[in-house]
Write a protein that holds these residues in place. Structure first.
Motif, PDB file in Angstrom:
ATOM      1  N   UNK A 242       0.823  -1.223   0.000  1.00 55.33           N
ATOM      2  CA  UNK A 242       0.000   0.000   0.000  1.00 55.33           C
ATOM      3  C   UNK A 242       0.846   1.257   0.000  1.00 55.33           C
ATOM      4  N   UNK A 243       2.039   1.192   0.575  1.00 59.53           N
ATOM      5  CA  UNK A 243       2.892   2.393   0.600  1.00 59.53           C
ATOM      6  C   UNK A 243       4.328   1.959   0.811  1.00 59.53           C
ATOM      7  N   UNK A 244       5.258   2.661   0.133  1.00 60.57           N
ATOM      8  CA  UNK A 244       6.677   2.299   0.254  1.00 60.57           C
ATOM      9  C   UNK A 244       7.467   3.488   0.787  1.00 60.57           C
TER      10      UNK A 244
ATOM     11  N   UNK B  35       3.409   2.909  14.573  1.00 63.82           N
ATOM     12  CA  UNK B  35       2.702   2.939  13.269  1.00 63.82           C
ATOM     13  C   UNK B  35       1.193   2.900  13.494  1.00 63.82           C
ATOM     14  N   UNK B  36       0.748   2.069  14.430  1.00 67.28           N
ATOM     15  CA  UNK B  36      -0.698   1.966  14.647  1.00 67.28           C
ATOM     16  C   UNK B  36      -1.286   3.258  15.221  1.00 67.28           C
ATOM     17  N   UNK B  37      -0.456   4.027  15.928  1.00 67.85           N
ATOM     18  CA  UNK B  37      -0.942   5.344  16.390  1.00 67.85           C
ATOM     19  C   UNK B  37      -1.128   6.261  15.177  1.00 67.85           C
TER      20      UNK B  37
ATOM     21  N   UNK C 277      -4.675   7.838  13.619  1.00 64.90           N
ATOM     22  CA  UNK C 277      -4.825   9.279  13.377  1.00 64.90           C
ATOM     23  C   UNK C 277      -5.154   9.554  11.904  1.00 64.90           C
ATOM     24  N   UNK C 278      -5.232   8.496  11.088  1.00 65.64           N
ATOM     25  CA  UNK C 278      -5.544   8.684   9.667  1.00 65.64           C
ATOM     26  C   UNK C 278      -4.371   9.263   8.891  1.00 65.64           C
ATOM     27  N   UNK C 279      -3.140   9.177   9.445  1.00 63.03           N
ATOM     28  CA  UNK C 279      -1.978   9.763   8.776  1.00 63.03           C
ATOM     29  C   UNK C 279      -1.315   8.829   7.775  1.00 63.03           C
ATOM     30  N   UNK C 280      -1.780   7.574   7.685  1.00 59.75           N
ATOM     31  CA  UNK C 280      -1.160   6.639   6.740  1.00 59.75           C
ATOM     32  C   UNK C 280      -2.106   6.433   5.567  1.00 59.75           C
TER      33      UNK C 280
ATOM     34  N   UNK D 160      -6.800  -0.205   8.588  1.00 58.22           N
ATOM     35  CA  UNK D 160      -6.645  -1.239   9.617  1.00 58.22           C
ATOM     36  C   UNK D 160      -5.285  -1.150  10.279  1.00 58.22           C
ATOM     37  N   UNK D 161      -5.235  -1.556  11.525  1.00 59.48           N
ATOM     38  CA  UNK D 161      -3.949  -1.607  12.230  1.00 59.48           C
ATOM     39  C   UNK D 161      -3.064  -2.687  11.607  1.00 59.48           C
ATOM     40  N   UNK D 162      -1.752  -2.521  11.707  1.00 61.38           N
ATOM     41  CA  UNK D 162      -0.870  -3.605  11.261  1.00 61.38           C
ATOM     42  C   UNK D 162      -0.808  -4.669  12.357  1.00 61.38           C
TER      43      UNK D 162
END
Ligand code: PYC
Length: 333
Positions: free
Chosen positions: A149-151, A202-204, A208-211, A216-218
């Motif tokens: 999804x993102x690199x 990362x899950x924080x 926060x919708x920053x990713x 979903x959480x990792x």
């Protein structure tokens, strides 16, 4: 807690990681699909998960598989983790196939291979079993599609850049040397410390919708190192799930996510068979090819095929009683 009826299991390990397949003694589970049955188990019988997987009958890394009927496939199964439920689990799929053979529920009947379909909450998995002289020599499965999804994401307070990818579970992929992780048994303590703090951070950000693209959480942080030996790509990796929990196996869903990452980065070619090696030097073989129709997604999806082997370690008949103060099990961090 009521007295627990005798629950039976067949235990195995896949490249070192345990799978406890429940074979009897569970209440009837309600629901049409395997995902519905897993929800019913989670809502009404979750104490059986901790009874079966936590100490003193299990430990933080124990994984369970509940075999169910399926309206869509030859067998159904959902997976139990010590902290959660897993929509798909690669090493446990391999352990389950070896257990089905042990129970006589699949039989080669003189053939050198057989194939069956397995409904899991993440989708339908096709499993192939290869035999030599009546003994299993490998179990391969085509996993649900994997994608990145993102690199190259970088965030303050996370000590290294990471990629986010799905392979049946959600992973953050981190180059091991970028955070001083040594991919050997001696490196596990440090890997669990760094991995679990990266996972929380990362899950924080995801909360926060920053990713971008992630709702979903990792589940885990996957530390990797790749190189070529005599032309063959060797992917060594260690998956950390929690401060007290790492995958002993090369991790089927983690390897799937890593294959998508490696193809997108141009490090391996589509369809190339690579070695995915754990810290104990036991290998899965793995490859992936692009899915022709990825639906509405803008991300390229890949069909991963993972191959490994599991060994039966024993059978259990668990006995639980109301007067056991630790009938629900316990875990220490
Ligand atoms: O092999 O996919 C896997 C897995 C996930 C968690 C533990 N093993």
């Amino acid at each position: 807690m009521p007295d627990i009826p005798n629950i039976t299991s067949v235990d195995s390990h896949t490249a070192g990681h345990p799978t406890r397949v429940v074979t009897g003694g569970l209440p009837q589970l309600r629901g049409e699909t395997v995902a519905d049955k897993m929800d019913d188990f989670a809502q009404h019988h979750d104490h059986l998960r901790t009874f079966l997987l936590h100490e003193p009958r299990g430990h933080a890394a124990m994984v369970g598989a509940v075999l169910t009927e399926s309206a869509k496939a030859d067998f159904g199964a959902f997976f139990l983790g010590s902290y959660n439920y897993l929509p798909m689990c690669g090493h446990a799929t391999i352990g389950l196939a070896v257990t089905l053979d042990h129970l006589g529920l699949i039989q080669p009947k003189g053939r050198e291979s057989l194939q069956f379909n397995l409904e899991v909450p993440a989708g339908i998995i096709s499993v192939g079993v290869r035999y030599q002289n009546g003994r299993i020599i490998s179990v391969g499965f085509k996993n649900v599609p994997a994608f990145v999804v993102a690199a190259d994401l970088m965030f303050p307070d996370i000590p290294a850049s990471f990629d986010l990818a799905y392979g049946g579970n959600w992973y953050a992929l981190v180059e091991a040397s970028s955070v001083g992780v040594d991919l050997t048994p001696n490196g596990v303590r440090h890997a669990m410390d760094v991995g679990s703090s990266i996972k929380s951070a990362i899950n924080a950000y995801i909360d926060a919708g920053d990713v971008p693209h992630m709702a979903e959480a990792i589940h885990s942080v996957l530390f990797h190192r790749g190189n070529r030996e005599a032309g063959q790509f060797i992917n060594r990796q260690l998956v950390v799930l929690a401060p007290n929990k790492f995958d002993r196996s090369p991790c089927g869903t983690g390897t799937s996510a890593r294959l998508a990452q490696l193809i997108e980065a141009g490090e391996i070619s589509s369809g190339e068979r690579i070695v995915s090696r754990n810290i104990l030097d036991v290998d899965f073989m793995a490859s992936a090819t692009p899915v022709s129709d990825a639906g509405n997604s803008s991300k390229t999806h890949y069909d991963p095929v993972i191959e490994g082997l599991a060994h039966i370690t024993g059978t259990h008949c668990f006995i639980g009683s109301q007067d056991d103060p630790l009938a629900d099990g316990f875990l220490c961090n």
